[in-house]
Design an enzyme around this catalytic site. Structure first.
Site, PDB file in Angstrom:
ATOM      1  CE  LYS A 264     -20.545  16.226   8.263  1.00  0.00           C
ATOM      2  NZ  LYS A 264     -19.107  15.958   8.337  1.00  0.00           N
ATOM      3  CG  ASN A 265     -17.874  19.258   7.061  1.00  0.00           C
ATOM      4  OD1 ASN A 265     -18.099  18.515   8.026  1.00  0.00           O
ATOM      5  ND2 ASN A 265     -17.724  18.809   5.836  1.00  0.00           N
TER       6      ASN A 265
ATOM      7  NE  ARG B  37     -10.378  11.015   9.052  1.00  0.00           N
ATOM      8  CZ  ARG B  37      -9.147  10.568   9.204  1.00  0.00           C
ATOM      9  NH1 ARG B  37      -8.946   9.342   9.566  1.00  0.00           N
ATOM     10  NH2 ARG B  37      -8.118  11.357   8.980  1.00  0.00           N
TER      11      ARG B  37
ATOM     12  CB  CYS C  19     -12.506   6.819   7.492  1.00  0.00           C
ATOM     13  SG  CYS C  19     -12.793   7.957   6.170  1.00  0.00           S
TER      14      CYS C  19
ATOM     15  NE  ARG D 250     -10.907  11.815   5.669  1.00  0.00           N
ATOM     16  CZ  ARG D 250     -12.115  12.183   6.077  1.00  0.00           C
ATOM     17  NH1 ARG D 250     -13.049  11.290   6.209  1.00  0.00           N
ATOM     18  NH2 ARG D 250     -12.366  13.433   6.346  1.00  0.00           N
ATOM     19  N   PRO D 251      -4.392  10.714   6.330  1.00  0.00           N
ATOM     20  CG  PRO D 251      -2.408  11.187   5.195  1.00  0.00           C
ATOM     21  CD  PRO D 251      -3.807  10.693   4.980  1.00  0.00           C
ATOM     22  CB  VAL D 252      -3.703  14.082  11.016  1.00  0.00           C
ATOM     23  CG1 VAL D 252      -5.185  13.811  10.850  1.00  0.00           C
ATOM     24  CG2 VAL D 252      -3.081  13.103  12.003  1.00  0.00           C
ATOM     25  CG  ASP D 253       1.028  13.997   6.559  1.00  0.00           C
ATOM     26  OD1 ASP D 253      -0.193  13.799   6.383  1.00  0.00           O
ATOM     27  OD2 ASP D 253       1.788  14.335   5.638  1.00  0.00           O
TER      28      ASP D 253
ATOM     29  CG  ASP E 137     -17.817  16.510   1.418  1.00  0.00           C
ATOM     30  OD1 ASP E 137     -17.168  15.447   1.344  1.00  0.00           O
ATOM     31  OD2 ASP E 137     -17.615  17.373   2.294  1.00  0.00           O
TER      32      ASP E 137
ATOM     33  NE  ARG F 111     -20.131  10.485  11.124  1.00  0.00           N
ATOM     34  CZ  ARG F 111     -18.874  10.299  10.791  1.00  0.00           C
ATOM     35  NH1 ARG F 111     -18.505   9.171  10.260  1.00  0.00           N
ATOM     36  NH2 ARG F 111     -17.980  11.231  10.983  1.00  0.00           N
TER      37      ARG F 111
HETATM   38  N1  EPU Z   1      -4.319  14.932   3.709  1.00  0.00           N
HETATM   39  C1  EPU Z   1      -3.017  14.532   3.923  1.00  0.00           C
HETATM   40  N2  EPU Z   1      -2.397  14.897   5.099  1.00  0.00           N
HETATM   41  C2  EPU Z   1      -3.038  15.624   6.042  1.00  0.00           C
HETATM   42  C3  EPU Z   1      -4.357  16.031   5.827  1.00  0.00           C
HETATM   43  C4  EPU Z   1      -4.980  15.667   4.624  1.00  0.00           C
HETATM   44  O1  EPU Z   1      -2.427  13.871   3.079  1.00  0.00           O
HETATM   45  O2  EPU Z   1      -2.430  15.913   7.079  1.00  0.00           O
HETATM   46  C5  EPU Z   1      -4.995  14.555   2.443  1.00  0.00           C
HETATM   47  C6  EPU Z   1      -6.211  13.648   2.683  1.00  0.00           C
HETATM   48  O3  EPU Z   1      -5.857  12.287   2.824  1.00  0.00           O
HETATM   49  C7  EPU Z   1      -7.037  13.911   1.431  1.00  0.00           C
HETATM   50  C8  EPU Z   1      -6.749  15.394   1.141  1.00  0.00           C
HETATM   51  O4  EPU Z   1      -5.570  15.713   1.888  1.00  0.00           O
HETATM   52  O5  EPU Z   1      -6.586  13.127   0.362  1.00  0.00           O
HETATM   53  C9  EPU Z   1      -7.831  16.357   1.533  1.00  0.00           C
HETATM   54  O6  EPU Z   1      -8.342  16.025   2.814  1.00  0.00           O
HETATM   55  P1  EPU Z   1      -8.767  17.126   3.871  1.00  0.00           P
HETATM   56  O7  EPU Z   1      -7.766  17.167   4.963  1.00  0.00           O
HETATM   57  O8  EPU Z   1      -9.102  18.401   3.178  1.00  0.00           O
HETATM   58  O9  EPU Z   1     -10.099  16.473   4.449  1.00  0.00           O
HETATM   59  P2  EPU Z   1     -10.634  16.680   5.924  1.00  0.00           P
HETATM   60  O10 EPU Z   1     -10.246  18.009   6.394  1.00  0.00           O
HETATM   61  O11 EPU Z   1     -10.296  15.485   6.739  1.00  0.00           O
HETATM   62  C10 EPU Z   1     -12.898  17.825   5.289  1.00  0.00           C
HETATM   63  C11 EPU Z   1     -14.348  17.541   5.484  1.00  0.00           C
HETATM   64  C12 EPU Z   1     -14.740  16.367   4.612  1.00  0.00           C
HETATM   65  C13 EPU Z   1     -14.449  16.724   3.167  1.00  0.00           C
HETATM   66  C14 EPU Z   1     -12.986  17.101   2.982  1.00  0.00           C
HETATM   67  C15 EPU Z   1     -12.632  17.583   1.587  1.00  0.00           C
HETATM   68  C16 EPU Z   1     -14.703  18.274   7.760  1.00  0.00           C
HETATM   69  C17 EPU Z   1     -14.999  17.928   9.173  1.00  0.00           C
HETATM   70  N3  EPU Z   1     -14.589  17.261   6.896  1.00  0.00           N
HETATM   71  O12 EPU Z   1     -12.206  16.646   5.675  1.00  0.00           O
HETATM   72  O13 EPU Z   1     -16.126  16.175   4.791  1.00  0.00           O
HETATM   73  O14 EPU Z   1     -14.743  15.637   2.317  1.00  0.00           O
HETATM   74  O15 EPU Z   1     -12.646  18.152   3.923  1.00  0.00           O
HETATM   75  O16 EPU Z   1     -13.400  18.670   1.239  1.00  0.00           O
HETATM   76  O17 EPU Z   1     -14.603  19.446   7.422  1.00  0.00           O
HETATM   77  C18 EPU Z   1     -18.132  14.938   4.807  1.00  0.00           C
HETATM   78  O18 EPU Z   1     -18.694  15.931   5.305  1.00  0.00           O
HETATM   79  O19 EPU Z   1     -18.756  13.950   4.362  1.00  0.00           O
HETATM   80  C19 EPU Z   1     -16.682  14.916   4.715  1.00  0.00           C
HETATM   81  C20 EPU Z   1     -15.988  13.785   4.549  1.00  0.00           C
END
Ligand code: EPU
Length: 420
Positions: free
Chosen positions: A22-23, A93, A117, A122-125, A307, A399
């Site tokens: 999926k990812n 997301r 969530c 989970r910010p996207v900054d 995960d 999902r």
């Molecule tokens: N973070 C920030 N700022 C950002 C982005 C992330 O502070 O701009 C923080 C997040 O809040 C978190 C950490 O960085 O504390 C890591 O989050 P990451 O961004 O790596 O997570 P993600 O990319 O949103 C993906 C997977 C998740 C998986 C995580 C960690 C996808 C679509 N999703 O999420 O998968 O848990 O990486 O490995 O690739 C799942 O499949 O169940 C799932 C949640």
């Protein structure tokens, strides 16, 4: 809402085939937005999140051809709107993954800002700051990210202050069409990032270093089409292996990639599992023995994946001894603990740490799924609990796990879906 009913007590024994990851599939589908020609993506898992991503591309007016195996051909040049609306982003997301490619290829993107969530804020900054470093103008207004790069993006050196998987993917995709060289430091090393880089290179991009913490992208003028097959799902694989371990059974997982699961396989061996592997299969055999409790600390790849945390929490619930589980990625990823406690588990929660002391037996109970992996943990617990476990809100599990009840049934589990 559908429910899963599991009658515990069966030792699993058999073989099961894994679906595409999926990812990986989600960023690879988003990457098709970068190409100037049709791109075909294969080995997509049949999952709600994949349907959502396809719907998102469709809503932009993009022409898609979907065959009977769910291979999807995307022709990005047919795009009519540069929007990812709230109605879709709120359900997934990972929709944020269209931001970088849309901006880099078309100079404009309007993407609903994902909210928090169940597992964390989970910010996207980092996604946004990285794109700004490449010259994007970004405003966040009315719950939407409005991003512009009228004259295209330019290369930049950008150090991500947290390791982020989709952040790395978004910036890597954007950089493929930026002018000049981009260097992404502190990049995520997840196999899904490498898979995306392989896809981008197949489309004519110049991405080097994926799988290390420094990714170098030399921008090119345009990307062409290709046919790309996504890697097998390592988290689905790990989940079925834990299903074997928790039931003291034997499970052979086929169509998978053993080299992507080192940290998980080591913990299963610590738990007493006999593991053997081939090029595309892993076999786990507990030889009828109760698992031993293991200590886990989640961290970015190649360390133990967040995960897989809920699944190992469930394993520790019935294991011999006490195991400590430390979650370092998400601030609220122990929602399954209170449900497991309702099944008789002994779990003490202290901040980001769960101390789990194994009990001889869990007891079936009605429980509620709160997020994708938490639901998987509850299903696994149900497989060994005395009596029936009813898992509610299983849209979460749909999902990320293709045909979970059929696959578990093939291994001998007593599980069925009750439609609402
Ligand atoms: N973070 C920030 N700022 C950002 C982005 C992330 O502070 O701009 C923080 C997040 O809040 C978190 C950490 O960085 O504390 C890591 O989050 P990451 O961004 O790596 O997570 P993600 O990319 O949103 C993906 C997977 C998740 C998986 C995580 C960690 C996808 C679509 N999703 O999420 O998968 O848990 O990486 O490995 O690739 C799942 O499949 O169940 C799932 C949640």
């Amino acid at each position: 809402m559908d429910k899963l009913i599991i009658t515990g007590g069966r030792q699993l024994d058999g073989e099961v085939r894994m679906s595409g990851a999926k990812n990986s599939a989600l960023p690879v589908l988003a990457a098709t937005l970068l190409a100037s020609e049709p791109t075909k993506v294969c080995n997509l898992p049949h999952l709600q999140d994949i349907t959502t991503m396809i719907e998102l591309l469709g809503q932009m007016g993009i022409e898609l051809i979907i065959d009977d195996k769910l291979n999807v051909e995307v022709d990005a040049k047919t795009i009519k709107e540069f929007n990812a609306p709230y109605e879709l982003v709120k359900t997934m997301r990972a929709s944020i993954l269209v931001l970088g490619p849309m901006l880099a290829h078309f100079g404009e993107a309007h993407v609903s800002l994902p909210g928090g969530c169940a597992i964390g804020s989970r910010p996207v900054d980092i996604h946004l700051k990285g794109l700004e470093a490449m010259g994007a103008e970004i405003q966040v207004e009315g719950g939407y990210i409005h991003a512009f790069a009228r004259n295209g993006l330019h290369g930049a050196r950008y150090v991500m202050d947290t390791v982020t998987v989709t952040g790395t993917e978004n910036l890597m995709m954007a950089a493929t069409l930026a002018r000049g060289k981009t260097i992404l430091e502190n990049a995520a090393r997840e196999p899904e990032v490498v898979d995306l880089a392989n896809c981008l290179n197949r489309m004519g991009a110049d991405v080097q270093g994926a799988g290390t913490d420094t990714i170098i992208i030399n921008g090119v003028d345009k990307l062409h089409g290709c046919e790309y097959t996504v890697i097998p799902d390592r988290i689905e694989t790990g989940t079925y292996l834990v299903a074997g371990a928790i039931t003291r059974g034997r499970v052979k997982v086929k169509n998978t990639a053993p080299d992507l699961l080192d940290a998980v396989l080591l913990k299963l061996q610590d738990a007493g599992a006999h593991i053997s592997t081939g090029a595309d299969w892993i076999e786990l055999d507990m030889k009828g023995n109760r698992p031993r409790a293991v200590n886990i600390r989640t961290a970015p790849y190649p360390a133990f994946p967040t995960d897989m945390q809920a699944q190992f929490t469930a394993l520790n619930c019935v294991a011999e001894g006490t195991g400590t589980i430390i979650e370092t990625i998400f601030e609220n990823r122990f929602m399954h603990a209170s449900e497991l406690i309702r099944m008789g588990a002994h779990i003490a929660l202290e901040g980001n740490t769960a101390i789990v002391t194994g009990v001889e037996h869990l007891t079936g109970a009605p429980v509620m799924a709160t997020d994708l992996r938490a639901s998987a943990g509850l299903v696994l617990a149900g497989l060994v609990a005395n009596g029936d476990t009813r898992v509610d809100r299983i849209y979460h599990i749909d999902r990320g796990y293709e045909c979970i009840e059929e696959k578990l049934q093939m291994l001998g589990a007593q599980i069925h879906r009750v439609p609402s």
